[in-house]
Design a protein around this motif. Structure first.
Motif, PDB file in Angstrom:
ATOM      1  N   GLU A  60       1.630   6.089   4.408  1.00  0.00           N
ATOM      2  CA  GLU A  60       0.597   6.743   5.209  1.00  0.00           C
ATOM      3  C   GLU A  60       1.277   7.432   6.390  1.00  0.00           C
ATOM      4  O   GLU A  60       2.106   6.831   7.075  1.00  0.00           O
ATOM      5  CB  GLU A  60      -0.446   5.736   5.676  1.00  0.00           C
ATOM      6  N   THR A 104       0.845  -1.198   0.000  1.00  0.00           N
ATOM      7  CA  THR A 104       0.000   0.000   0.000  1.00  0.00           C
ATOM      8  C   THR A 104       0.882   1.251   0.000  1.00  0.00           C
ATOM      9  O   THR A 104       2.074   1.196   0.293  1.00  0.00           O
ATOM     10  CB  THR A 104      -0.928   0.024   1.234  1.00  0.00           C
ATOM     11  N   GLU A 105       0.251   2.374  -0.325  1.00  0.00           N
ATOM     12  CA  GLU A 105       0.972   3.637  -0.354  1.00  0.00           C
ATOM     13  C   GLU A 105       1.396   4.057   1.056  1.00  0.00           C
ATOM     14  O   GLU A 105       0.839   3.596   2.056  1.00  0.00           O
ATOM     15  CB  GLU A 105       0.092   4.731  -0.969  1.00  0.00           C
TER      16      GLU A 105
END
Length: 374
Positions: free
Chosen positions: A27, A24-25
């Motif tokens: 955060e 995931t990107e």
């Protein structure tokens, strides 16, 4: 030395994938954790390392460029076999790390400390770890901090999953509600197209408006992060836009609603009142192509304790009142009942300059107030 597989490797990997966090990107909430861990432990490198089947992938990192490494370079794959913090003061003197490429290679890693990220069921998905290029020993406070940060980090990861699952469920419910409302609307429109009686057609049109208003309220509730509060301005704009689309070219709608949030039941009643007034004005206030405007406004009192809703048209008013039928009278009674339900004062008068509806309601139900929005 490459670590052995975890005794519950299949279950562990299944849970890691279920969390939906791999690849995931970046955060900010995770980046902040590794930054804090690095500063508190006074080391140049800190990682949130998720140990996958053939690699370790870093959800957040400071002091290391690579986004992932293979398991031959993974110290964290040793740590997930433990249930508490693992500290290796000198990696060249520990059998688990002495031949690790990160130790013998250009990275020159000489210190490692990591705490396993454990699910509620005790399955490890990875670690929060800190590394240095010099041998060292953590203080008791630094060890405690790593343990606390690791526990909080795992709760954050699992909360992330719970929020995603709730959003998926909410989307499914939204889809079913939309389908149900569309089915009811289709039935109403079918009956409306087959009825010749003018009063029946008007009654079915009123039912259609109410269903549309409910659909608009549902849309606003779905878009907000607050479970039972909606922004009044965009909701009323949606309700009015449906009526404006069916209005003749000689009638214009003008809205000025302050930015306020109210509970959904309050919004529903206000929406119904605005919808009924606007529909009646469009139908009766501007005969023979007379040009005019229906104005809807909502503003707060100076102390923010009262919301005043004013609906008015500049039509014929009491000069030539429209003949009332049972549907019109029912609509007026419904508006009065809706105002009563939200504790509002309600007046509806036909004056020489058009119809005026004024409603004042206490704002105990409001959750936040902002500037006026048109």
């Amino acid at each position: 030395m490459r670590a052995q597989l975890h005794p519950k490797q299949s279950e562990r990997l299944a849970h890691l994938r279920e969390l939906g966090i791999l690849d995931t990107e970046a955060e900010s909430q995770f980046d902040e954790v590794v930054d804090l861990a690095s500063k508190i432990c006074e080391v140049p490198i800190s990682l949130i390392s998720l140990v996958d089947e053939t690699r370790q992938w870093f959800k957040a990192r400071v002091g290391l460029d690579a986004p992932e490494t293979d398991l031959d370079r993974s110290i964290c794959s040793h740590v997930i076999l433990q249930h508490d913090l693992v500290e290796i003061a000198d990696t060249t003197r520990d059998v688990r790390t002495a031949d690790n490429p990160l130790v013998v290679g250009d990275e020159h890693i000489r210190f490692y400390a990591g705490v396993p990220l454990l699910s509620d069921g005790g399955l490890p998905i990875g670690t929060l770890c800190v590394l240095d290029t010099e041998p060292r020993v953590l203080t008791d406070l630094q060890r405690t901090t790593l343990r606390v940060l690791g526990g909080q980090l795992m709760r954050q990861i699992e909360l992330r999953l719970a929020l995603h699952q709730a959003e998926v469920l909410r989307g499914e419910i939204d889809h079913r509600v939309k389908n149900s409302l569309q089915t009811v609307l289709s039935v109403v429109r079918m009956y409306k197209s087959r009825v010749d009686n003018a009063v029946a057609i008007e009654a079915l049109s009123a039912v259609e408006r109410r269903i549309d208003a409910v659909a608009m309220l549902h849309q606003e509730l779905y878009q907000t992060s607050q479970s039972d509060r909606v922004a009044l301005a965009p909701y009323l704009v949606r309700v009015a836009s449906l009526l404006e689309a069916s209005a003749p070219s000689n009638v214009r709608l003008d809205m000025n609603v302050c930015a306020v949030q109210v509970v959904s039941s309050t919004a529903a009643n206000i929406g119904m009142i605005v919808s009924e007034f606007t529909a009646n004005a469009i139908k009766h206030a501007f005969p023979d192509g007379r040009r005019g405007t229906v104005t809807i406004s909502a503003e707060l009192s100076a102390d923010g304790a009262t919301l005043q809703v004013h609906c008015r048209d500049d039509g014929i008013g009491n000069a030539n009142p429209a003949e009332e039928n049972e549907v019109t009278r029912l609509g007026q009674r419904l508006m009065q009942a809706a105002a009563l339900q939200i504790g509002a004062e309600f007046t509806l008068e036909a004056q020489s300059d058009g119809y005026h509806l004024l409603m004042k309601m206490p704002m105990r139900a409001a959750s936040s107030v902002g500037q006026a929005a048109e």
